[in-house]
Design an enzyme around this catalytic site. Structure first.
Site, PDB file in Angstrom:
ATOM      1  N   GLY A   1       5.852  12.258 -10.788  1.00  0.00           N
ATOM      2  CA  GLY A   1       4.515  12.760 -11.075  1.00  0.00           C
ATOM      3  C   GLY A   1       4.364  13.482 -12.405  1.00  0.00           C
ATOM      4  N   SER A   2       5.202  13.136 -13.407  1.00  0.00           N
ATOM      5  CA  SER A   2       5.038  13.824 -14.696  1.00  0.00           C
ATOM      6  C   SER A   2       3.710  13.435 -15.352  1.00  0.00           C
ATOM      7  CB  SER A   2       6.218  13.550 -15.624  1.00  0.00           C
ATOM      8  OG  SER A   2       6.248  12.202 -16.027  1.00  0.00           O
TER       9      SER A   2
ATOM     10  N   MET B   1       4.002   2.786  -6.906  1.00  0.00           N
ATOM     11  CA  MET B   1       4.804   1.565  -6.948  1.00  0.00           C
ATOM     12  C   MET B   1       4.396   0.556  -5.882  1.00  0.00           C
ATOM     13  SD  MET B   1       6.363   2.493  -9.528  1.00  0.00           S
ATOM     14  CE  MET B   1       7.712   1.391  -9.898  1.00  0.00           C
ATOM     15  N   ARG B   2       3.098   0.413  -5.673  1.00  0.00           N
ATOM     16  CA  ARG B   2       2.643  -0.607  -4.726  1.00  0.00           C
ATOM     17  C   ARG B   2       1.434  -1.336  -5.291  1.00  0.00           C
ATOM     18  NH1 ARG B   2       4.523  -1.056   0.192  1.00  0.00           N
ATOM     19  NH2 ARG B   2       2.639  -1.966   1.028  1.00  0.00           N
TER      20      ARG B   2
ATOM     21  N   LEU C   1      -2.123  -3.001  -5.099  1.00  0.00           N
ATOM     22  CA  LEU C   1      -3.321  -2.719  -4.299  1.00  0.00           C
ATOM     23  C   LEU C   1      -3.967  -4.038  -3.879  1.00  0.00           C
ATOM     24  CD1 LEU C   1      -4.671   0.158  -6.540  1.00  0.00           C
ATOM     25  CD2 LEU C   1      -3.664   0.387  -4.250  1.00  0.00           C
TER      26      LEU C   1
ATOM     27  N   HIS D   1       1.375   1.880 -17.808  1.00  0.00           N
ATOM     28  CA  HIS D   1       2.567   1.033 -17.747  1.00  0.00           C
ATOM     29  C   HIS D   1       3.439   1.321 -18.974  1.00  0.00           C
ATOM     30  CE1 HIS D   1       5.085  -2.320 -16.767  1.00  0.00           C
ATOM     31  NE2 HIS D   1       4.997  -2.737 -18.013  1.00  0.00           N
TER      32      HIS D   1
ATOM     33  N   ASP E   1      -0.228  -5.357 -13.648  1.00  0.00           N
ATOM     34  CA  ASP E   1      -0.133  -4.959 -15.059  1.00  0.00           C
ATOM     35  C   ASP E   1      -0.924  -5.908 -15.964  1.00  0.00           C
ATOM     36  OD1 ASP E   1       1.566  -2.881 -14.263  1.00  0.00           O
ATOM     37  OD2 ASP E   1       3.347  -4.135 -14.461  1.00  0.00           O
TER      38      ASP E   1
ATOM     39  N   GLU F   1       3.213   8.585 -22.950  1.00  0.00           N
ATOM     40  CA  GLU F   1       2.350   8.364 -21.768  1.00  0.00           C
ATOM     41  C   GLU F   1       1.568   9.634 -21.460  1.00  0.00           C
ATOM     42  OE1 GLU F   1       4.260   6.648 -18.299  1.00  0.00           O
ATOM     43  OE2 GLU F   1       5.774   5.698 -19.554  1.00  0.00           O
TER      44      GLU F   1
END
Ligand code: GRF
Length: 232
Positions: free
Chosen positions: A13-14, A95-96, A98, A114, A150, A179
């Site tokens: 969660g950074s 990491m899933r 949708l 990404h 992506d 990011e």
């Protein structure tokens, strides 16, 4: 009204932290209403709690199908006042994939980050894949989410030079630093109503073509990062 956000995390969660910090600094006119994770132990949930932000842990394995899991996420997100008109869903290391049903609940209001310059190196190891390929420029992308991984329209990209022999981890760390600049910047534009989408193209009202920095963290961002969002 600040733009209501639901942030979805699976790990550290950074990026969530950088978004909450820029909101606190008054640079992003938004409010994180809820942080959801499919991993109950995700450190991102701790970061949210530390800021007094409501959290929801929904282990995906507890649901009979992808559709059922996503339907519950939509319910929780809406219950926290995040809607498709004013709000946004922010994927920050989620990491899933949708489902189309989830995306239809928030059309053009789901964003992702990404760690590669899309369309190069999609997938779970973008930065490491770029390093292994031997690229000279690597970077990160904030984009709207569509049904392909992506793939959706690009809001902002930033690049750093890859240094020979540094290895994937070191490169990924420098990309992660960027990011933390470009994601809050993209959300600031979204919150200010400065983004519009035509086909695959995202127009950013009033943005400079690009900005760059050196020497601490050499980078190139397009559209340009505004003051407050540039690497410290
Ligand atoms: C980041 O590299 C992001 O680009 C990718 O997952 C990572 C999440 O990092 N989608 P963090 O959880 O925000 O620290």
């Amino acid at each position: 009204m600040p733009m209501p956000l639901a942030v979805l995390v699976s790990g550290g969660g950074s990026n969530l932290q950088s978004i909450m910090d820029k909101i606190d600094a008054g640079l992003v006119d938004a409010e994180v209403r809820v942080v959801l994770s499919n991993k109950p132990g995700a450190y991102g949930l701790e970061r949210a709690r530390a800021k007094g932000v409501p959290t929801a842990a929904l282990p995906h394995a507890d649901f009979p199908s992808r559709e059922a899991f996503d339907a519950e996420m939509v319910r929780v997100i809406r219950a926290h006042g995040v809607d498709a008109t004013h709000g946004a869903v922010v994927l920050a290391g989620f990491m899933r994939m949708l489902t189309p049903e989830f995306l239809r609940a928030f059309p053009t209001r789901v964003v992702n980050i990404h760690p590669a310059l899309l369309p190069s190196f999609p997938g779970t190891h973008g930065a490491a894949d770029a390093e292994a390929y031997g690229v000279r420029l690597a970077g990160c992308t904030v984009h709207l989410v569509d049904e392909i991984m992506d793939h959706g329209p690009v809001i902002i990209q930033a690049a750093v030079p890859a240094l020979s022999g540094e290895g994937g981890e070191a490169l990924a760390a420098r990309i992660l630093e960027l990011e933390h600049c470009i994601y809050p910047q993209a959300l600031a534009w979204l919150a200010a109503g400065r983004l519009s989408v035509r086909d695959r193209r995202v127009l950013v009202d009033g943005a400079e073509a690009a900005s760059c920095g050196e020497p601490a963290l050499p980078y190139l961002a397009s559209p340009g990062l505004e003051p407050g969002f540039r690497p410290a």
